[in-house]
Design a protein around this motif. Structure first.
Motif, PDB file in Angstrom:
ATOM      1  N   ASP A  64       0.842  -1.197   0.000  1.00 22.36           N
ATOM      2  CA  ASP A  64       0.000   0.000   0.000  1.00 22.36           C
ATOM      3  C   ASP A  64       0.883   1.255   0.000  1.00 22.36           C
ATOM      4  N   TRP A  65       1.899   1.233   0.861  1.00 23.19           N
ATOM      5  CA  TRP A  65       2.825   2.364   0.949  1.00 23.19           C
ATOM      6  C   TRP A  65       3.519   2.572  -0.386  1.00 23.19           C
ATOM      7  N   ASN A  66       4.001   1.486  -0.985  1.00 23.30           N
ATOM      8  CA  ASN A  66       4.672   1.588  -2.282  1.00 23.30           C
ATOM      9  C   ASN A  66       3.767   2.267  -3.311  1.00 23.30           C
ATOM     10  N   ARG A  67       2.512   1.833  -3.343  1.00 21.96           N
ATOM     11  CA  ARG A  67       1.570   2.356  -4.342  1.00 21.96           C
ATOM     12  C   ARG A  67       1.276   3.839  -4.106  1.00 21.96           C
ATOM     13  N   VAL A  68       0.992   4.209  -2.865  1.00 22.63           N
ATOM     14  CA  VAL A  68       0.629   5.593  -2.570  1.00 22.63           C
ATOM     15  C   VAL A  68       1.819   6.527  -2.758  1.00 22.63           C
ATOM     16  N   ILE A  69       2.962   6.184  -2.194  1.00 25.00           N
ATOM     17  CA  ILE A  69       4.135   7.061  -2.302  1.00 25.00           C
ATOM     18  C   ILE A  69       4.625   7.118  -3.745  1.00 25.00           C
ATOM     19  N   GLY A  70       4.599   5.967  -4.431  1.00 24.46           N
ATOM     20  CA  GLY A  70       4.967   5.973  -5.842  1.00 24.46           C
ATOM     21  C   GLY A  70       4.058   6.870  -6.657  1.00 24.46           C
ATOM     22  N   GLY A  71       2.763   6.848  -6.350  1.00 24.86           N
ATOM     23  CA  GLY A  71       1.819   7.699  -7.055  1.00 24.86           C
ATOM     24  C   GLY A  71       2.058   9.175  -6.798  1.00 24.86           C
TER      25      GLY A  71
END
Length: 211
Positions: A64-71
């Protein structure tokens, strides 16, 4: 010389490792980001702050963190936490001080606001997992994070010690008062690992220098 301390509790990022700020700056360069973009995503962007807080207490996954921060950053989220921590290294002088303490019979615990452990386990990757500590207390697994007094108490319980028997080291000053409320001797680690290691030797081993 004897000391009253039987336990040492150490933060991970920025204490047992090199400085988080330097790691983040290196990550920005490696990803071609504007200076400060990563820190803004973590510390000021509402979505970034929320997902990081949720990750720390096990209410969001590392992915989840990867997806949000990457976005937020506009970069590939694949295995982002690993990439974000790629320049973090064990801090040799603090690690050596912990090893000296443990060799002298001091119980040593790591207490960390978690970065997540799946799919990427940063503690294992940096060589600080099985066998390195007498106890590992991660906020993700405990459902509570620093600076809540509850997580310090859980660290004490995991060592089987009381507050006045322990020393706690953290690089964030706001994490120290709740530990002090339990009687724990606190050390604010700033930018000088040699000074912190020397202080730990003095507190735990009763000496001011180590050959």
């Amino acid at each position: 010389m004897t000391t009253p301390y039987r336990g040492l509790i150490l933060d991970f990022g920025g204490v047992l490792t090199t400085r988080m700020r330097l790691n983040g700056e290196a990550f920005e360069k490696s990803e071609g980001l504007e200076p400060g973009a990563y820190f803004h995503a973590l510390e000021e962007n509402p979505e970034g702050v929320a997902v990081y807080s949720a990750l720390e207490v096990g209410e969001a996954t590392q992915e989840d963190w990867n997806r949000v921060i990457g976005g937020i950053l506009g970069i590939d989220p694949t295995d982002l936490m690993r990439r974000a921590l790629a320049n973090l290294r064990p801090e040799p002088q603090i690690v050596a001080a912990a090893q000296r303490a443990r060799s002298a019979g001091i119980k040593v615990a790591m207490l960390s606001n978690s970065f997540g452990i799946e799919p990427y386990n940063p503690y294992e990757d940096k060589g600080m997992w099985d066998g390195f500590f007498d106890a590992v207390v991660l906020s993700e697994l405990e459902g509570v994070r620093k600076p809540s007094t509850r997580i310090y108490q859980r660290a004490l319980d995991s060592l089987g010690l009381t507050g006045p028997e322990c020393v706690f080291v953290d690089d964030h000053a706001e994490n120290l008062p709740p530990a002090e409320a339990l009687g724990i001797r606190t050390v604010h680690h700033t930018t000088d690992p040699a000074a912190t290691a020397k202080l730990l030797d003095s507190l735990l081993l009763g000496c001011t220098s180590v050959a």
